[in-house]
Scaffold this active site. Structure first.
Site, short mmCIF file in Angstrom:
data_model
loop_
_atom_site.label_atom_id
_atom_site.label_comp_id
_atom_site.label_asym_id
_atom_site.label_seq_id
_atom_site.Cartn_x
_atom_site.Cartn_y
_atom_site.Cartn_z
N HIS A 392 0.82 -1.22 0.00
CA HIS A 392 0.00 0.00 0.00
C HIS A 392 0.85 1.26 0.00
O HIS A 392 0.32 2.38 -0.20
CB HIS A 392 -0.94 0.01 1.21
N ASP A 396 -1.95 2.03 -5.06
CA ASP A 396 -3.24 2.48 -4.55
C ASP A 396 -4.29 1.39 -4.74
O ASP A 396 -4.20 0.55 -5.65
CB ASP A 396 -3.69 3.74 -5.30
#
Length: 420
Positions: A392, A396
């Site tokens: 992450h 995205d």
């Protein structure tokens, strides 16, 4: 009686900047006679096992470490007393290693006349008595508690192979637990301490670092593989004899290759210390593979340049080499994205751990035939989940979802796999 000398064997430089290795197995002990080229020990560098042979014949005086110990390249591994015709038996004083020497060959005085003579044929006989097997087979036998001297060989020149080990375990069992005779439900109090060494230690450290350093998030997409399976069956019916059998995985890898063209941030490696994400044009797909020694990831390099059958052939070669313990370090490193298949083991969802420093992994789950509502009618379809995890920090959620959905589109309409 001729004079003798001590030969110091050091941990070799295996290249590629390796500074240390892990000692995973000894094949000799102090007092053993050895011949030239006889395997002495197995060491592990990253994910590859390396057997270290003896460059001389003689008798083992001392070992330079214990199984599981980390040794620096260039440090003393073992000391062997060698001589022209005879050598004295090892004494207790020699069982401990003396301080390291800057020279590799150290002269020692002639043996006293009272020392027992060693028969000239002892080295040869000791080598003949030692079963012939690869490091992978030796390691697996050790894990199973099987003495290789009890295993009947079937390989070339009397070599013991994995199939021989399987046959022995099937006939005699492996490490039978202690329990009262005839008491099928007897109370048990036995314990087994299993050292976490070698490949298992490497896996543990890699998984720990991946989970500690990477903020994972997972995404699961349901995929209809009915048409893809029909295509695979048709291709196998026409080409399997000539080109080889196709499993589902090469088709999924093809979908992955095409999807990362649209989402290059997924086919990347993240150097979090330097703060640099490197996006790769080449698609080197790691194939997570379960072996008798643990999980390894052989790499199908330049998957973007392979057709389905070339991908299948290379994947089969690498997986077989990994399971037999023959895969090289180069074949187990350098992947840019990983695929893991748990379909044969069942399960409909998984949360795979990213193969650091990559930023994405896709896991294939079990195919289930079930009723699905399509166009207002209930029809039978073959359904499967793609489970995926992403880093992450650099990927995205929207891009991850779109990447998996791009794979899904090609899987459900497999003609797109052949459109450039």
């Amino acid at each position: 009686m001729s004079g003798s000398s001590i030969h110091v064997i050091k941990v070799p430089d295996v290249g590629e900047g390796i500074a240390e290795v892990e000692l995973v197995a000894w094949h000799v002990k102090p007092g053993d006679a050895v011949v030239e080229d006889q395997g002495l020990a197995d060491v592990m560098t990253d994910k590859a096992n390396v057997e270290i042979p003896s460059p001389v014949a003689g008798r083992v005086l001392a070992l330079g470490g214990e199984v599981g110990q980390i040794l620096a390249v260039g440090s003393e591994l073992i000391r062997i007393e060698r001589s022209g015709d005879e050598a004295p038996a090892a004494t207790p004083e020699r069982a401990a290693l003396p301080p390291s020497s800057a020279v590799e060959l150290v002269a020692t005085p002639k043996a006293p006349e009272t020392a027992p003579a060693r028969p000239a044929s002892l080295s040869t006989r000791a080598a003949e008595d030692r079963p012939i097997a690869s490091p992978a087979v030796r390691r697996r036998a050790w894990e199973l508690g099987v003495d290789l001297k009890d295993v009947a060989p079937s390989g070339t020149a009397g070599r013991i192979v994995h199939a021989d080990l399987d046959a022995h375990v099937a006939a005699h069992g492996a490490r039978p637990a202690d329990r009262a005779p005839g008491a099928a439900n007897a109370e048990r109090n036995d314990e087994q301490a299993v050292p976490v060494i070698g490949l298992r230690r490497r896996i543990a450290l890699q998984m720990q670092e991946s989970k500690r350093r990477i903020p994972h998030f997972s995404y699961v997409e349901e995929v209809d593989v009915t048409e893809l399976e029909a295509l695979r069956s048709a291709l196998n019916a026409k080409w399997s004899t000539e080109r080889g059998h196709l499993t589902l995985l090469p088709l999924l890898m093809r979908a992955m290759v095409l999807a990362v063209r649209e989402f290059p941030q997924i086919n990347a490696r993240f150097d979090d210390e330097a703060g640099i994400v490197t996006r790769h044009g080449a698609v080197h797909i790691g194939v997570a593979t379960q072996t008798p020694h643990g999980l390894v990831v052989p790499v199908v390099r330049h998957a973007e340049a392979h057709d389905l059958w070339a991908t299948a052939a290379e994947m089969a070669r690498l997986v077989e080499a990994a399971r037999a313990g023959r895969a090289t370090r180069a074949e187990l490193s350098g992947s840019t994205i990983t695929i893991s298949s748990l379909g044969a083991l069942g399960g409909i969802v998984s949360t795979p751990v990213i193969n650091r420093p990559e930023v994405a992994i896709v896991a294939v789950n079990r195919i289930v035939e079930r009723p699905v509502l399509r166009g207002g009618a209930v029809v039978s379809r073959r359904m499967m989940n793609l489970s995926s995890s992403f880093d992450h920090r650099v990927v995205d959620g929207m891009d991850a979802a779109r990447f998996v959905q791009a794979m899904r589109t090609m899987i459900e309409d497999p003609a797109l796999l052949f459109v450039e």
